[in-house]
Design a protein around this motif. Structure first.
Motif, PDB file in Angstrom:
ATOM      1  N   GLU A  69      -9.402 -92.928  64.712  1.00 52.60           N
ATOM      2  CA  GLU A  69      -8.652 -93.089  63.462  1.00 52.60           C
ATOM      3  C   GLU A  69      -9.546 -92.992  62.229  1.00 52.60           C
ATOM      4  O   GLU A  69      -9.058 -92.662  61.151  1.00 52.60           O
ATOM      5  CB  GLU A  69      -7.905 -94.430  63.461  1.00 52.60           C
ATOM      6  CG  GLU A  69      -6.630 -94.403  64.255  1.00 52.60           C
ATOM      7  CD  GLU A  69      -5.851 -95.696  64.094  1.00 52.60           C
ATOM      8  OE1 GLU A  69      -6.283 -96.716  64.675  1.00 52.60           O
ATOM      9  OE2 GLU A  69      -4.846 -95.671  63.365  1.00 52.60           O
ATOM     10  N   HIS A  71     -11.449 -90.738  61.519  1.00 53.05           N
ATOM     11  CA  HIS A  71     -11.552 -89.328  61.143  1.00 53.05           C
ATOM     12  C   HIS A  71     -10.236 -88.744  60.633  1.00 53.05           C
ATOM     13  O   HIS A  71     -10.213 -87.588  60.204  1.00 53.05           O
ATOM     14  CB  HIS A  71     -12.029 -88.497  62.342  1.00 53.05           C
ATOM     15  CG  HIS A  71     -13.358 -88.947  62.868  1.00 53.05           C
ATOM     16  ND1 HIS A  71     -14.549 -88.599  62.287  1.00 53.05           N
ATOM     17  CD2 HIS A  71     -13.676 -89.762  63.910  1.00 53.05           C
ATOM     18  CE1 HIS A  71     -15.558 -89.148  62.943  1.00 53.05           C
ATOM     19  NE2 HIS A  71     -15.050 -89.858  63.940  1.00 53.05           N
ATOM     20  N   TYR A  72      -9.147 -89.510  60.672  1.00 56.96           N
ATOM     21  CA  TYR A  72      -7.829 -88.970  60.303  1.00 56.96           C
ATOM     22  C   TYR A  72      -7.083 -89.983  59.437  1.00 56.96           C
ATOM     23  O   TYR A  72      -7.108 -91.179  59.711  1.00 56.96           O
ATOM     24  CB  TYR A  72      -7.005 -88.666  61.567  1.00 56.96           C
ATOM     25  CG  TYR A  72      -7.676 -87.636  62.437  1.00 56.96           C
ATOM     26  CD1 TYR A  72      -7.511 -86.283  62.195  1.00 56.96           C
ATOM     27  CD2 TYR A  72      -8.512 -88.023  63.482  1.00 56.96           C
ATOM     28  CE1 TYR A  72      -8.154 -85.333  62.971  1.00 56.96           C
ATOM     29  CE2 TYR A  72      -9.166 -87.081  64.265  1.00 56.96           C
ATOM     30  CZ  TYR A  72      -8.979 -85.733  64.001  1.00 56.96           C
ATOM     31  OH  TYR A  72      -9.625 -84.805  64.759  1.00 56.96           O
ATOM     32  N   ASP A  73      -6.404 -89.486  58.415  1.00 60.03           N
ATOM     33  CA  ASP A  73      -5.696 -90.360  57.486  1.00 60.03           C
ATOM     34  C   ASP A  73      -4.325 -90.800  57.974  1.00 60.03           C
ATOM     35  O   ASP A  73      -3.896 -91.896  57.674  1.00 60.03           O
ATOM     36  CB  ASP A  73      -5.528 -89.664  56.129  1.00 60.03           C
ATOM     37  CG  ASP A  73      -6.850 -89.489  55.418  1.00 60.03           C
ATOM     38  OD1 ASP A  73      -7.764 -90.317  55.636  1.00 60.03           O
ATOM     39  OD2 ASP A  73      -6.970 -88.513  54.652  1.00 60.03           O
ATOM     40  N   ASP A  74      -3.627 -89.946  58.698  1.00 57.78           N
ATOM     41  CA  ASP A  74      -2.238 -90.242  59.058  1.00 57.78           C
ATOM     42  C   ASP A  74      -2.005 -90.062  60.556  1.00 57.78           C
ATOM     43  O   ASP A  74      -1.079 -89.381  60.980  1.00 57.78           O
ATOM     44  CB  ASP A  74      -1.310 -89.336  58.257  1.00 57.78           C
ATOM     45  CG  ASP A  74       0.127 -89.823  58.291  1.00 57.78           C
ATOM     46  OD1 ASP A  74       0.366 -91.001  58.640  1.00 57.78           O
ATOM     47  OD2 ASP A  74       1.014 -89.017  57.968  1.00 57.78           O
ATOM     48  N   VAL A  76      -4.023 -89.795  64.634  1.00 60.63           N
ATOM     49  CA  VAL A  76      -4.917 -88.903  65.376  1.00 60.63           C
ATOM     50  C   VAL A  76      -4.068 -87.884  66.134  1.00 60.63           C
ATOM     51  O   VAL A  76      -3.162 -88.276  66.887  1.00 60.63           O
ATOM     52  CB  VAL A  76      -5.769 -89.708  66.383  1.00 60.63           C
ATOM     53  CG1 VAL A  76      -6.713 -88.790  67.145  1.00 60.63           C
ATOM     54  CG2 VAL A  76      -6.518 -90.830  65.689  1.00 60.63           C
ATOM     55  N   PRO A  77      -4.312 -86.586  65.970  1.00 60.72           N
ATOM     56  CA  PRO A  77      -3.557 -85.600  66.754  1.00 60.72           C
ATOM     57  C   PRO A  77      -3.712 -85.890  68.252  1.00 60.72           C
ATOM     58  O   PRO A  77      -4.821 -86.143  68.731  1.00 60.72           O
ATOM     59  CB  PRO A  77      -4.207 -84.263  66.378  1.00 60.72           C
ATOM     60  CG  PRO A  77      -4.844 -84.505  65.048  1.00 60.72           C
ATOM     61  CD  PRO A  77      -5.285 -85.940  65.074  1.00 60.72           C
ATOM     62  N   VAL A  80      -6.415 -84.081  70.063  1.00 57.02           N
ATOM     63  CA  VAL A  80      -7.782 -84.596  69.926  1.00 57.02           C
ATOM     64  C   VAL A  80      -8.005 -85.729  70.924  1.00 57.02           C
ATOM     65  O   VAL A  80      -9.055 -85.814  71.553  1.00 57.02           O
ATOM     66  CB  VAL A  80      -8.063 -85.053  68.477  1.00 57.02           C
ATOM     67  CG1 VAL A  80      -9.392 -85.795  68.391  1.00 57.02           C
ATOM     68  CG2 VAL A  80      -8.050 -83.859  67.530  1.00 57.02           C
ATOM     69  N   HIS A 115       1.063 -87.462  66.730  1.00 56.05           N
ATOM     70  CA  HIS A 115      -0.110 -88.134  66.177  1.00 56.05           C
ATOM     71  C   HIS A 115      -0.027 -89.602  66.574  1.00 56.05           C
ATOM     72  O   HIS A 115       1.067 -90.171  66.630  1.00 56.05           O
ATOM     73  CB  HIS A 115      -0.157 -88.009  64.653  1.00 56.05           C
ATOM     74  CG  HIS A 115      -0.475 -86.624  64.198  1.00 56.05           C
ATOM     75  ND1 HIS A 115       0.418 -85.590  64.312  1.00 56.05           N
ATOM     76  CD2 HIS A 115      -1.600 -86.101  63.660  1.00 56.05           C
ATOM     77  CE1 HIS A 115      -0.139 -84.477  63.848  1.00 56.05           C
ATOM     78  NE2 HIS A 115      -1.368 -84.769  63.442  1.00 56.05           N
TER      79      HIS A 115
END
Length: 119
Positions: A69, A71-74, A76-77, A80, A115
């Motif tokens: 989390e 590395h991602y704002d909204d 985690v794909p 990934v 996500h």
């Protein structure tokens, strides 16, 4: 001299000998869903080129998502998450089943389609 772009991910079905390359992490999930629906086979990642070092957490899915989390704002794909879990020996379908199980405990949620975020 031309530069050859190498896609970030390669997904393969070992049973069929089919593989595909993609730059989209969530295309990993889409490929799995299409392939599994038609053949019943799971798929594995044979290459994942992430833009950051993999988390050092254990196999605990909730911990992996919590570390990603950053590395991602909204969220985690999911692709990934599948890429990181493949480094731990999980096929894509196995990761998706684990995600479903953990989501049922309430420890993970989807802030948007495909996500994940930890609670």
């Amino acid at each position: 001299m031309s530069q050859h772009h190498q896609p970030a991910f390669t997904i393969a079905c070992e049973a069929c000998g089919v593989d595909t390359d993609t730059d989209s992490a969530n295309e990993i999930v889409a490929f799995y869903r299409r392939h599994h629906r038609q053949t019943g086979h799971d798929v594995v990642l044979t290459r994942a080129d992430l833009e950051f070092d993999l988390p050092v957490a254990d196999d605990d899915l909730e911990s992996v998502v919590a570390e990603l989390e950053a590395h991602y704002d909204d969220g985690v794909p999911i692709g990934v998450v599948a890429a990181v879990m493949s480094e731990r020996g999980y096929a894509v379908g196995e990761t998706l089943e684990e995600i479903d199980d953990v989501r049922m405990t309430g420890a993970l949620y989807e802030p948007r389609d495909d996500h994940l975020a930890a609670v």
